[in-house]
Write an enzyme that holds these catalytic residues in place. Structure first.
Site, short mmCIF file in Angstrom:
data_model
loop_
_atom_site.label_atom_id
_atom_site.label_comp_id
_atom_site.label_asym_id
_atom_site.label_seq_id
_atom_site.Cartn_x
_atom_site.Cartn_y
_atom_site.Cartn_z
N ARG A 1 19.08 -5.23 12.74
CA ARG A 1 19.83 -6.13 11.87
C ARG A 1 20.14 -7.46 12.56
NH1 ARG A 1 24.14 -2.34 8.49
NH2 ARG A 1 22.57 -1.44 7.09
N LYS B 1 23.61 13.72 -1.48
CA LYS B 1 24.20 13.91 -2.80
C LYS B 1 23.46 13.20 -3.93
CE LYS B 1 28.90 14.72 -1.13
NZ LYS B 1 30.32 14.32 -1.25
N GLY C 1 20.13 2.82 5.68
CA GLY C 1 20.25 2.91 7.14
C GLY C 1 19.73 4.21 7.71
N GLY D 1 23.22 0.59 0.48
CA GLY D 1 23.96 0.51 -0.77
C GLY D 1 23.50 -0.64 -1.64
#
Length: 406
Positions: A36, A207, A360, A383
């Protein structure tokens, strides 16, 4: 149209760049993956080359607001920037340990900066105003730059002061996206709107809930969906399988059925694991078994996809022209449950498709597998990339296209 840094008349001016330096650090304070930081270098160097005074800001993890905590300091990032930028005495860091971030020391350093100098502020989240999208804190940050550049794709889905509120202090001629943000947005837009087919989505992670909207939208975009990771067990239970103590979201079983029905209705091939690696506990020393998904014993849990599943998934990937991968196939942090994720990384890297890695954890798997350089594109935002896939507008991007209000 997303304005870019090339559209700004920044020569010789001060520029505030919102970066995403939320990098993994070990217990000794050493950065274990600096992707990053390296990804932000083109934008930073572009500004340096134009004689700008460059102020860098980023969040790091989730510290308690209002308190300085050494564990969450950006000092390791400063040291790595020092190594990468090679500008020595022209690189400054606010080491005053002031949790306000806009400290007297930071203002002092900014005041003595000359053309080509770079200042790194402390972790933005030390100040409670950051996560509250506080306009007062945003206004204080805006004093560090005549121009605002957002290069933090990984944080663009959040309405935080340095991403959202700060843009109200800049008109259209004084704010834009950096090279990394522009690249990320353009790449995802191109892939989602006009992919080369067959287009295969590989979706994993723990999930279903975090990827529900993405899955629903992908059904209308892709030709095949491959499901792995803990989320697979909600789909397997929806098919009537006994899954033992495996992770399951009971309240989403009907939604899982609905997704599989939509896939069938849209002629999207839907792949689930046919075998799994199971253990009685999540432990490095646990005894493991390789079993078909129909035979998970009571009291045992599935923690990785099995070898038959990885072969099946490889066959499904063989004719792909575009592959989007988000989420590992198992608990990859523990070696005995990492094989499925590592093999999936190898198969995707070895394909002749355009390959996009998002998230990530997924990027971490690709790095552990040694496949990062073989992937077409590794996104810096998990996200944020999911929100783009879901079709949502990202607050940080919308704010760049508005005038003085956002």
């Amino acid at each position: 149209m997303l304005p870019t840094i090339r559209d700004l008349a920044i020569d010789g001016k001060s520029v505030f760049i919102r970066c995403d330096f939320n990098v993994p650090i070990d217990e000794f304070g050493n950065i274990t993956d600096d992707r990053r930081i390296r990804a932000a270098l083109p934008t930073i160097r572009y500004c340096i080359d134009r004689g700008c005074k460059v102020v860098l800001a980023s969040h790091f993890e989730r510290p308690e607001a209002g308190k300085f905590d050494e564990r969450f300091s950006l000092e390791p990032v400063y040291r790595r920037l020092d190594t990468l930028l090679k500008i020595k005495e022209h690189l400054y860091f606010d080491d005053s340990k002031d949790p306000s971030v806009v400290s007297p020391r930071a203002r002092e350093l900014f005041g003595k900066m000359e053309e080509g100098d770079v200042l790194l502020l402390e972790n933005l989240r030390f100040n409670a105003g950051e996560t509250k999208d506080d306009p007062e804190f945003a206004g204080e940050l805006a004093q560090f730059g005549e121009f605002y550049v957002n290069d933090a794709f990984g944080a663009c889905h959040r309405k935080h002061a340095s991403i959202h509120a700060i843009t109200r202090y800049y008109d259209r001629e004084h704010k834009a996206a950096g090279f990394l943000l522009t690249k990320e947005v353009n790449f995802f837009h191109k892939v989602l709107e006009n992919p080369s087919r067959p287009f295969v989505a590989v979706v994993g992670g723990s999930k279903v809930s975090g990827k529900l909207e993405a899955l629903n939208r992908l059904i209308g975009k892709v030709d095949k969906i491959i499901i792995g990771g803990g989320m697979a067990f909600t789909f397997l239970k929806a098919q009537g399988y006994e899954i033992g103590n495996s992770l399951v979201e009971e309240d989403l079983i009907d939604e899982a059925r609905s997704i599989m029905y939509k896939a069938k209705k849209n002629n999207v091939k839907f792949y689930l694991p046919v075998d799994v690696v199971v253990a009685s506990e999540l432990s490095e020393t646990a005894t493991v078994k390789y079993l078909p998904t129909q035979e998970i014993p009571e009291g045992w849990m599935g923690l990785d996809v099995g070898p038959a599943s990885t072969r099946l998934f490889r066959e499904a990937l063989n004719d792909a022209h575009t592959i989007m991968w988000n989420g590992p196939m198992g608990v990859y942090e523990i070696e005995k449950f990492a094989k499925g994720s590592i093999k999936m990384s190898h198969y995707i890297a070895e394909s002749h498709a355009t390959t996009i890695v998002g998230g990530g954890d997924t990027a971490d798997v690709a790095a552990r597998a040694g496949d990062v350089d073989e992937m077409t594109f590794v996104s810096t935002g998990g996200g944020a990339s999911l929100k783009l896939i879901e079709g949502e507008e990202l607050p940080g991007i919308v704010a760049l296209t508005n005038g003085g209000e956002s």
